[in-house]
Design an enzyme around this catalytic site. Sequence first.
Site, PDB file in Angstrom:
ATOM      1  N   ASP A  85       4.094  11.550  52.123  1.00  0.00           N
ATOM      2  CA  ASP A  85       4.752  10.843  51.028  1.00  0.00           C
ATOM      3  C   ASP A  85       4.906   9.363  51.334  1.00  0.00           C
ATOM      4  O   ASP A  85       4.864   8.937  52.493  1.00  0.00           O
ATOM      5  CB  ASP A  85       6.117  11.455  50.719  1.00  0.00           C
ATOM      6  CG  ASP A  85       7.117  11.295  51.845  1.00  0.00           C
ATOM      7  OD1 ASP A  85       6.743  11.546  53.012  1.00  0.00           O
ATOM      8  OD2 ASP A  85       8.283  10.918  51.573  1.00  0.00           O
ATOM      9  N   GLU A 118       9.388  12.849  53.923  1.00  0.00           N
ATOM     10  CA  GLU A 118      10.022  12.147  55.038  1.00  0.00           C
ATOM     11  C   GLU A 118      10.812  10.949  54.556  1.00  0.00           C
ATOM     12  O   GLU A 118      11.889  10.639  55.080  1.00  0.00           O
ATOM     13  CB  GLU A 118       8.948  11.710  56.046  1.00  0.00           C
ATOM     14  CG  GLU A 118       9.483  11.188  57.368  1.00  0.00           C
ATOM     15  CD  GLU A 118       9.694   9.682  57.414  1.00  0.00           C
ATOM     16  OE1 GLU A 118      10.178   9.175  58.446  1.00  0.00           O
ATOM     17  OE2 GLU A 118       9.365   8.997  56.411  1.00  0.00           O
TER      18      GLU A 118
END
Length: 414
Positions: free
Chosen positions: A81, A176
Site C-alpha cells: 500500500d 502498513e
Amino acid sequence: MTSVLERFLRYVQIDTQSDPNSESFPSTAKQLNLSNQLVVELQELGVTDAHVDEHGYVYATIPSNSEKTDIPVICFCSHVDTSPDVSGAYVKPIVHHNWDGSDIILPDDTNQVLRIGELHDLDQQIGNDIVTASGTTLLGADNKAGVAEIMAAAEYLMANPAVKHGDIKILFTPDEEVGRGTEKVDLIKLGADYGYTVDGEAIGTLEDETFSADGVKITIHGVSTHPGYAIGKLENALKIAADILAALPKGSLSPESTEDKQGFIHPVQMEGIQEKATLSFIIRDFTVSGLHEKEALLKQITDEVLTNYPGSSAEFKVQEQYRNMKEILDQHPQVIEHALNAMKMAGLDPILRSIRGGTDGSRLSFMGLPCPNIFAGEHAFHSRLEWVSVQDMEKAVEVIVNLCKVWERSHFND
C-alpha cells in the site's frame, strides 16, 4: 531477467492507496490488484506456493537448495500500500537518466522541484538515474521499491541455483501505512525464524531501532445550552479542546521542533460540536518511560485546562501502538551482523541507525519474528517530491541476495 527498474515502473502505476477510515481488511480492495499480480509473477518464476490469503497478504517460499540442514528460515517483507497523505492514482513515473545535479522540475506541477540542499541525500545521486512522479501524485517508492527489489532478488535466486541458500520466505503486506500491516499476518503459516523489512531510505542503511508509539484520545464533555441564553452556563467543548492545544509546549516536544532521539506529542485530529469534542494524538519516544512522561504531561495540561470549566469533564485514553524493536533485536545479534556483512559484500559501508517512525518490523519483532529494516532507496516519501535511485535499488537487490548467502554460509551443522 526483468530488471528491478522495469518491475518498479510497472508496480507504481497500480493504485494501492490505503484508507485509515475504512473498516474493511485490507482497507481498500485495490491493494489486491498488485498483490494478485505479484502472485502471478512469482508463480511464473517457479515459486509454486505463492498465494494471496483472505486478508490480502502474499505468502511465498523459495525452497532451500543447500545440502545443509536446519538453516534458519529468513523472510523478506515489504508492503504494497501507499500513503493516504497524497494521491497514488494515475502515477506517471519519470526516469531522469544520468542526472547532472540540476533542479528536477516535475512537469505536471512545475511548483514541485527537487533541489540539492532541500532534499536529504539527493546530492549523493549525481550521475545516477533518478525516478520521480510527474508532480501531482506521490511516486510510491514507499514501499514499491522494496516490493520490486524482493521480486528481482527472487527471480535471481530462482534462475541461479548455484547460489546456495536455505528456505526463503516472502511476505507482502497490505495497510502498513495505516498502522494495520501486521494485524492479520499468520506467523505460523509464514514459518520464518528471522525477517528483514525492505522499507528503508538511504543506501547502506540498516535500521535496528524505532520509536515506541502510543495513541491518546481525549474525549471532552462540555456543557451545552442555547447560545442566546448561554451566559454563565455554556462550556463549549470545542473551545476546551482548543485551549488544550494552545497549552502544548511551544518550540519543543513537537515533530517540527525535534530530531534524532527526541520524542514528541503530536495532535493529529480534532472533531466535535459544542457539547462533545475529541482530540487524537500520537505520542512518540525511543523509550517507554519517555512515552509515559509525555502522556503524563498531556494529562496534566488537560486537567489544568478543565479547572477553568467546572461543569465539564474529559476521558483520557492511551492505546499502545508499537514498541522499539531494538528491545528484541538486541537479543538476536546475528540478525544485524549478517545484514552488515551482506552490505559489505556489496561494497557498501553500512550505517546502523534509528528510525523516527515505525515499520512492520517493529510489530513483527514483538510478535516473535526479529525483523530489522534494510534500505530500499526511497526518499521524500508521503510527498509529491518522492524519489528513488535506480542504482540504489539495484544495490538493495544485491544485499538481499547476499543475505541469503550469508545465512547459508554461517550455518555449519549438517
